[in-house]
Design an enzyme around this catalytic site. Structure first.
Site, PDB file in Angstrom:
ATOM      1  N   ASP A 191      -5.506 -10.260   5.320  1.00 47.16           N
ATOM      2  CA  ASP A 191      -4.617  -9.124   5.108  1.00 47.16           C
ATOM      3  C   ASP A 191      -3.642  -9.520   4.001  1.00 47.16           C
ATOM      4  O   ASP A 191      -2.736 -10.320   4.214  1.00 47.16           O
ATOM      5  CB  ASP A 191      -3.876  -8.792   6.399  1.00 47.16           C
ATOM      6  CG  ASP A 191      -2.972  -7.572   6.262  1.00 47.16           C
ATOM      7  OD1 ASP A 191      -2.617  -7.203   5.122  1.00 47.16           O
ATOM      8  OD2 ASP A 191      -2.590  -6.996   7.302  1.00 47.16           O
ATOM      9  N   ARG A 226       1.821   5.445  -0.101  1.00 44.24           N
ATOM     10  CA  ARG A 226       1.669   4.757   1.170  1.00 44.24           C
ATOM     11  C   ARG A 226       0.230   4.940   1.654  1.00 44.24           C
ATOM     12  O   ARG A 226      -0.230   6.067   1.841  1.00 44.24           O
ATOM     13  CB  ARG A 226       2.653   5.299   2.207  1.00 44.24           C
ATOM     14  CG  ARG A 226       4.106   5.036   1.828  1.00 44.24           C
ATOM     15  CD  ARG A 226       5.048   5.513   2.909  1.00 44.24           C
ATOM     16  NE  ARG A 226       4.840   4.768   4.142  1.00 44.24           N
ATOM     17  CZ  ARG A 226       5.432   3.602   4.420  1.00 44.24           C
ATOM     18  NH1 ARG A 226       6.244   3.039   3.526  1.00 44.24           N
ATOM     19  NH2 ARG A 226       5.215   2.992   5.560  1.00 44.24           N
TER      20      ARG A 226
END
Length: 381
Positions: A191, A226
């Site tokens: 990640d 986002r």
């Protein structure tokens, strides 16, 4: 006509953003082009499925846009396959979980207080409540103890090992994590939501030769809307991952946001993006050194990326109190847990500081040095 109450709130938020200093590590400023696309007519279009395989008609043009986003994403990160539909980084991580595992499987990720993310197996999150979660931390120096991680993995034999963090300022050894995952035949998920910008700028080691799957966000370092992104190289993973996004964990993709993602990928492919990543590295290091020189403890002793965490346990206030005091002076940060946290996560003993947003505004090391000096003074009052 915009509802007057909404219009006033929007106006005031614009004033706040333009008149304060933004140091939240997960925030940044998008270009006008990204914002225009996110507010475009593409918000009117439903497009469930993948380009060329939609469940709705009228998707020819949005197919073109999503294909552009996929093309740029694979170029940018040098991976063979991508999915640009996740609504967030947490959604991207959940899609990876559900693509390959079931609730009887074990996952290993960094714990929250050590700098991990909610979606890496925290008990309060679906990743830790649906799946069997085991967490590793950091040592007394605030560094990942790879021997301890290796032992945890051998003891628990997880199906997935997660490398990455939301508040770890040092270099993550992706190669070592690959070795640890291989020791039990686990998949490795990297990640890089907080590290992708530095990787693309050549300022941080790349996880891409080592991780089976990579997830990231598009709004932090990439200065996009986002949203989330999944990348992989093994063609056999494609059906599982794509199906896990839709229909597995999401409905229709947000085509206006995907257009914004395509634009931010395009912008990150430009030569000046590397200059931006380099300046971030210099600015963060400059700020951290001011705190260290003033005797304020920085978790792990410094930073090798865009952020660092101040540990205020030896000071006269909590992380929340320090964050509130800074906000009163026009400086926006977020309270954050620290290794060995004893306060609640509503209070915390730490503060996370990131320089990406103010670097986007063009500030240099001298400006950040002056800012850090001011922040130390506020802490010591």
């Amino acid at each position: 006509m915009i509802d007057p109450r909404i219009e006033i709130a929007l106006l005031n938020e614009g004033i706040r953003q333009n008149s304060t200093i933004e140091l939240i590590a997960s925030e940044n400023y998008t270009s006008q082009a990204v914002m225009a696309l996110c507010g475009s007519i593409l918000t009117n279009k439903y497009a469930e499925g993948l380009p060329g395989k939609r469940y709705y008609n009228g998707c020819v043009k949005v197919d073109e846009i999503e294909n552009i986003a996929l093309e740029y994403a694979t170029w940018l990160f040098d991976y063979a396959y991508a999915n640009v539909q996740p609504h967030s980084g947490a959604n991207a991580n959940l899609a990876v979980f559900t693509a390959f595992f079931n609730p009887t499987n074990t996952v290993v990720g960094m714990d929250l207080a050590s700098g991990g993310h909610l979606s890496h197996g925290a008990k309060v999150n679906v990743s830790g409540s649906w799946f069997i979660s085991q967490n590793y931390g950091v040592n007394e120096q605030g560094l990942i103890d790879y021997d301890a991680v290796a032992q945890l993995v051998l003891d628990t034999r997880p199906k997935l090992v997660i490398a990455g963090a939301s508040a770890n300022s040092q270099i993550i050894d992706w190669d070592k994590f690959r070795e640890i995952a291989d020791s039990v035949g686990a998949l490795l998920l990297a990640d890089v939501a907080h590290y992708s910008r530095q990787k693309l700028g050549g300022e941080y080691p790349s996880p891409f030769p080592y991780a089976n799957v990579v997830t990231t966000t598009t709004h932090k370092g990439l200065r996009g809307p986002r949203g989330g992104l999944i990348l992989w190289n093994d063609q056999e993973f494609s059906k599982q991952l794509n199906s896990s996004v839709f229909p597995g964990t999401q409905g229709g993709p947000l085509m206006h946001i995907i257009a914004g993602k395509a634009q931010c990928f395009y912008e990150a492919l430009q030569p000046e993006f590397k200059d931006y990543a380099k300046q971030i590295r210099v600015n963060a290091d400059t700020m951290a050194k001011v705190f260290i020189d003033a005797g304020v403890y920085i978790v792990s002793g410094g930073t090798k990326c865009h952020m660092f965490t101040v540990d205020v346990r030896k000071e006269s206030m909590s992380g929340r109190e320090y964050a509130d005091r800074l906000e009163a002076q026009g400086i926006t940060v977020n309270k954050n847990g620290v290794p060995g946290e004893t306060r609640s996560f509503a209070e915390t003993s730490g503060l996370r500081i990131g320089v990406a947003a103010e670097t986007t505004r063009g500030h240099d090391a001298a400006w950040f040095e002056e800012l850090a000096t001011r922040m130390v003074q506020i802490l010591k009052v």
